[in-house]
Enzyme design. Structure first.
Site, PDB file in Angstrom:
ATOM      1  CB  SER A  18      -0.951  -0.009   1.201  1.00  0.00           C
ATOM      2  OG  SER A  18      -0.238  -0.182   2.399  1.00  0.00           O
ATOM      3  CD  GLU A  20       1.383   8.336   4.942  1.00  0.00           C
ATOM      4  OE1 GLU A  20       1.088   7.548   5.857  1.00  0.00           O
ATOM      5  OE2 GLU A  20       2.171   9.293   5.082  1.00  0.00           O
ATOM      6  CE1 TYR A  52      -9.173  15.737   7.317  1.00  0.00           C
ATOM      7  CE2 TYR A  52      -8.475  15.935   9.602  1.00  0.00           C
ATOM      8  CZ  TYR A  52      -9.401  16.177   8.599  1.00  0.00           C
ATOM      9  OH  TYR A  52     -10.548  16.867   8.887  1.00  0.00           O
ATOM     10  CG  HIS A  80      -4.054   9.211   6.777  1.00  0.00           C
ATOM     11  ND1 HIS A  80      -2.803   9.168   7.357  1.00  0.00           N
ATOM     12  CD2 HIS A  80      -4.047   8.266   5.815  1.00  0.00           C
ATOM     13  CE1 HIS A  80      -2.076   8.235   6.762  1.00  0.00           C
ATOM     14  NE2 HIS A  80      -2.804   7.681   5.819  1.00  0.00           N
ATOM     15  CG  ASP A 112       1.523  15.438  16.627  1.00  0.00           C
ATOM     16  OD1 ASP A 112       1.711  14.508  17.438  1.00  0.00           O
ATOM     17  OD2 ASP A 112       2.080  15.503  15.523  1.00  0.00           O
ATOM     18  CE1 TYR A 154       3.659   6.673  16.189  1.00  0.00           C
ATOM     19  CE2 TYR A 154       1.709   5.769  17.269  1.00  0.00           C
ATOM     20  CZ  TYR A 154       2.301   6.697  16.425  1.00  0.00           C
ATOM     21  OH  TYR A 154       1.506   7.629  15.806  1.00  0.00           O
ATOM     22  CG  ASP A 167       3.391   2.860  24.354  1.00  0.00           C
ATOM     23  OD1 ASP A 167       2.720   3.807  24.807  1.00  0.00           O
ATOM     24  OD2 ASP A 167       4.574   2.964  24.002  1.00  0.00           O
ATOM     25  CG  PHE A 225       9.306  12.816  10.187  1.00  0.00           C
ATOM     26  CD1 PHE A 225       8.285  13.501  10.844  1.00  0.00           C
ATOM     27  CD2 PHE A 225       8.996  11.619   9.543  1.00  0.00           C
ATOM     28  CE1 PHE A 225       6.993  13.011  10.867  1.00  0.00           C
ATOM     29  CE2 PHE A 225       7.709  11.117   9.562  1.00  0.00           C
ATOM     30  CZ  PHE A 225       6.706  11.809  10.227  1.00  0.00           C
ATOM     31  CG  HIS A 275       1.433   1.880   4.626  1.00  0.00           C
ATOM     32  ND1 HIS A 275       0.310   1.997   3.833  1.00  0.00           N
ATOM     33  CD2 HIS A 275       1.644   3.113   5.154  1.00  0.00           C
ATOM     34  CE1 HIS A 275      -0.136   3.245   3.877  1.00  0.00           C
ATOM     35  NE2 HIS A 275       0.657   3.947   4.666  1.00  0.00           N
ATOM     36  NE  ARG A 281      11.305  12.116  -4.839  1.00  0.00           N
ATOM     37  CZ  ARG A 281      12.590  12.355  -4.634  1.00  0.00           C
ATOM     38  NH1 ARG A 281      12.972  13.128  -3.652  1.00  0.00           N
ATOM     39  NH2 ARG A 281      13.495  11.815  -5.418  1.00  0.00           N
TER      40      ARG A 281
HETATM   41  P1  FAD Z   1      -2.053   7.230  19.836  1.00  0.00           P
HETATM   42  O1  FAD Z   1      -1.557   5.912  19.369  1.00  0.00           O
HETATM   43  O2  FAD Z   1      -3.398   7.274  20.441  1.00  0.00           O
HETATM   44  O3  FAD Z   1      -1.043   7.815  20.913  1.00  0.00           O
HETATM   45  C1  FAD Z   1       0.312   8.075  20.668  1.00  0.00           C
HETATM   46  C2  FAD Z   1       1.157   7.598  21.854  1.00  0.00           C
HETATM   47  O4  FAD Z   1       0.613   7.991  23.104  1.00  0.00           O
HETATM   48  C3  FAD Z   1       1.300   6.078  21.906  1.00  0.00           C
HETATM   49  O5  FAD Z   1       2.553   5.773  22.419  1.00  0.00           O
HETATM   50  C4  FAD Z   1       0.215   5.692  22.871  1.00  0.00           C
HETATM   51  O6  FAD Z   1       0.473   4.447  23.463  1.00  0.00           O
HETATM   52  C5  FAD Z   1       0.252   6.864  23.876  1.00  0.00           C
HETATM   53  N1  FAD Z   1      -1.090   7.054  24.429  1.00  0.00           N
HETATM   54  C6  FAD Z   1      -2.057   7.869  23.936  1.00  0.00           C
HETATM   55  N2  FAD Z   1      -3.176   7.774  24.678  1.00  0.00           N
HETATM   56  C7  FAD Z   1      -2.908   6.870  25.642  1.00  0.00           C
HETATM   57  C8  FAD Z   1      -3.650   6.329  26.724  1.00  0.00           C
HETATM   58  N3  FAD Z   1      -4.903   6.704  26.966  1.00  0.00           N
HETATM   59  N4  FAD Z   1      -3.047   5.412  27.530  1.00  0.00           N
HETATM   60  C9  FAD Z   1      -1.767   5.031  27.295  1.00  0.00           C
HETATM   61  N5  FAD Z   1      -1.026   5.503  26.298  1.00  0.00           N
HETATM   62  C10 FAD Z   1      -1.573   6.410  25.490  1.00  0.00           C
HETATM   63  N6  FAD Z   1      -0.398  12.707  11.754  1.00  0.00           N
HETATM   64  C11 FAD Z   1      -1.172  13.610  11.121  1.00  0.00           C
HETATM   65  O7  FAD Z   1      -1.309  14.753  11.598  1.00  0.00           O
HETATM   66  N7  FAD Z   1      -1.834  13.289   9.956  1.00  0.00           N
HETATM   67  C12 FAD Z   1      -1.770  12.056   9.403  1.00  0.00           C
HETATM   68  O8  FAD Z   1      -2.375  11.804   8.352  1.00  0.00           O
HETATM   69  C13 FAD Z   1      -0.950  11.071  10.046  1.00  0.00           C
HETATM   70  N8  FAD Z   1      -0.853   9.808   9.574  1.00  0.00           N
HETATM   71  C14 FAD Z   1      -0.119   8.868  10.253  1.00  0.00           C
HETATM   72  C15 FAD Z   1      -0.093   7.549   9.768  1.00  0.00           C
HETATM   73  C16 FAD Z   1       0.658   6.578  10.443  1.00  0.00           C
HETATM   74  C17 FAD Z   1       0.664   5.165   9.911  1.00  0.00           C
HETATM   75  C18 FAD Z   1       1.399   6.924  11.609  1.00  0.00           C
HETATM   76  C19 FAD Z   1       2.231   5.894  12.318  1.00  0.00           C
HETATM   77  C20 FAD Z   1       1.354   8.217  12.098  1.00  0.00           C
HETATM   78  C21 FAD Z   1       0.602   9.201  11.441  1.00  0.00           C
HETATM   79  N9  FAD Z   1       0.501  10.520  11.919  1.00  0.00           N
HETATM   80  C22 FAD Z   1      -0.270  11.449  11.248  1.00  0.00           C
HETATM   81  C23 FAD Z   1       1.234  10.917  13.129  1.00  0.00           C
HETATM   82  C24 FAD Z   1       0.334  10.833  14.376  1.00  0.00           C
HETATM   83  O9  FAD Z   1      -0.749  11.714  14.252  1.00  0.00           O
HETATM   84  C25 FAD Z   1       1.161  11.217  15.611  1.00  0.00           C
HETATM   85  O10 FAD Z   1       2.129  10.243  15.853  1.00  0.00           O
HETATM   86  C26 FAD Z   1       0.337  11.493  16.860  1.00  0.00           C
HETATM   87  O11 FAD Z   1       1.174  12.114  17.816  1.00  0.00           O
HETATM   88  C27 FAD Z   1      -0.267  10.248  17.490  1.00  0.00           C
HETATM   89  O12 FAD Z   1      -1.432   9.831  16.876  1.00  0.00           O
HETATM   90  P2  FAD Z   1      -1.923   8.303  17.138  1.00  0.00           P
HETATM   91  O13 FAD Z   1      -3.259   8.113  16.566  1.00  0.00           O
HETATM   92  O14 FAD Z   1      -0.883   7.383  16.703  1.00  0.00           O
HETATM   93  O15 FAD Z   1      -1.990   8.345  18.727  1.00  0.00           O
END
Ligand code: FAD
Length: 302
Positions: A18, A20, A52, A80, A112, A154, A167, A225, A275, A281
């Site tokens: 896939s 992105e 997104y 996303h 974030d 992660y 996590d 990054f 993925h 690119r």
């Molecule tokens: P989560 O997995 O919910 O949390 C991130 C971290 O905090 C994890 O370590 C988690 O274990 C911990 N955590 C959070 N809540 C809790 C809880 N209640 N209890 C315990 N631990 C907790 N960003 C964008 O802005 N746009 C995108 O399109 C985008 N696409 C992405 C696609 C992929 C495949 C990945 C890996 C990342 C992407 N990101 C994107 C980055 C992402 O938004 C950031 O990493 C953000 O900080 C975390 O989002 P998440 O949904 O992974 O969070």
């Protein structure tokens, strides 16, 4: 590296890939994205996803890109959707808009946290991606059943990590809320991925954990990054890019080879899905696929 291509070892079908993309900001970037989409389309990816911007900053552009993928290509798009700090109704409306546009796959993310003052008053707003996944399944059961939902995971601790136990418990809650698969943050050492998968399986996480493979040839950009998202860059990688700041062509070749070698090692350990973070690119994603032995689908087979 094994001399047999991943595709050969995995039979006729080869690995499942896939891609992105990110939504373009201007006309030049738009041309680059669509060239990339057109050139990668024959690789018959399982899906292509469109990022997104934090806080919905690319909402229109993501929507337009995904919609055009539905109308102008034979690809299956995944949109996303980040949720943190955003009003629940607004996020779910965005998901419904995607559904109306023909999208059936959401990559659900927390995103974030915004720095603005509203974030301290999250009433009616999302704080957590688990709630978004649950809502996508429950809010409109008719939509909930048809959406395929991917989430992020992660293999190395995210900056917000509260430790492995928490996590993994959090990832398991995403699965229990209805996620179908998790896509990993990028990493460069296969052991990092395999150790993560072992821990996740031991914690009861059964969904596919698809490795996210980074195709970023700008090593300085990659360093920034990686620092932001908690991914580590091994010493050997630093050495490979040394002295190449002004040599983009060589950096491209190295990037595709590093990605392909990582995929080969992952495939040796049984991984069948990859993925790719393409950064829009085509050349890097295409050459990596070719190094894996993936061939474009013929018109009749597609
Ligand atoms: P989560 O997995 O919910 O949390 C991130 C971290 O905090 C994890 O370590 C988690 O274990 C911990 N955590 C959070 N809540 C809790 C809880 N209640 N209890 C315990 N631990 C907790 N960003 C964008 O802005 N746009 C995108 O399109 C985008 N696409 C992405 C696609 C992929 C495949 C990945 C890996 C990342 C992407 N990101 C994107 C980055 C992402 O938004 C950031 O990493 C953000 O900080 C975390 O989002 P998440 O949904 O992974 O969070």
């Amino acid at each position: 590296m094994s001399h047999l291509s991943v595709a050969t070892r995995q039979g006729e079908k080869g690995p499942n890939v896939s891609f992105e993309f990110f939504p373009p900001k201007n006309e030049t970037m738009d041309e680059r994205l669509w060239e990339c989409v057109r050139r990668l389309e024959p690789m018959a990816p399982h899906f292509v996803s469109v990022t997104y911007g934090a806080g919905g900053s690319t909402r229109e552009r993501t929507h337009d890109t995904v919609k055009r993928i539905v109308t102008d290509t034979r690809l299956t798009p995944a949109a996303h959707l980040t949720c943190v700090g955003a009003p629940r109704e607004e996020v779910l409306q965005t998901a419904e808009d995607y559904y109306e546009a023909g999208v059936r796959h959401i990559v659900a993310l927390r995103g974030d946290a915004p720095q603005d003052e509203d974030y301290d008053k999250p009433e009616g707003r999302y704080t957590n991606v688990v709630d978004l996944v649950s809502d996508l399944r429950a809010h409109r059961p008719d939509l909930g059943k048809v959406f395929e939902i991917s989430v992020a995971c992660y293999p190395e601790p995210h900056p917000d990590s509260r430790g492995w136990e928490q996590d993994l418990a959090h990832l398991k809650r995403k699965q229990e809320a209805g996620a179908d698969r998790a896509i990993t943050q990028f990493f460069f050492e296969p052991e990092v991925y395999f150790e993560f998968v072992d821990k996740a399986r031991a914690a009861g996480i059964t969904m596919p954990l698809v490795p996210g493979i980074m195709l970023q040839p700008n090593f300085n950009g990659l360093k920034k990054f990686a620092k932001m998202c908690g991914a580590s860059l091994p010493d050997w990688l630093h050495k490979l890019y040394e002295g190449l700041d002004d040599d983009a062509d060589t950096r491209d070749l190295i990037t595709a080879n590093v990605a392909a070698e990582l995929c080969h090692k992952l495939a040796d350990g049984g991984v069948e899905q990859f993925h790719f973070y393409t950064l829009n690119r085509a050349n890097l994603a295409l050459s990596t696929c070719h190094l894996l032995g993936l061939k474009p689908a013929t018109a009749e087979a597609a």
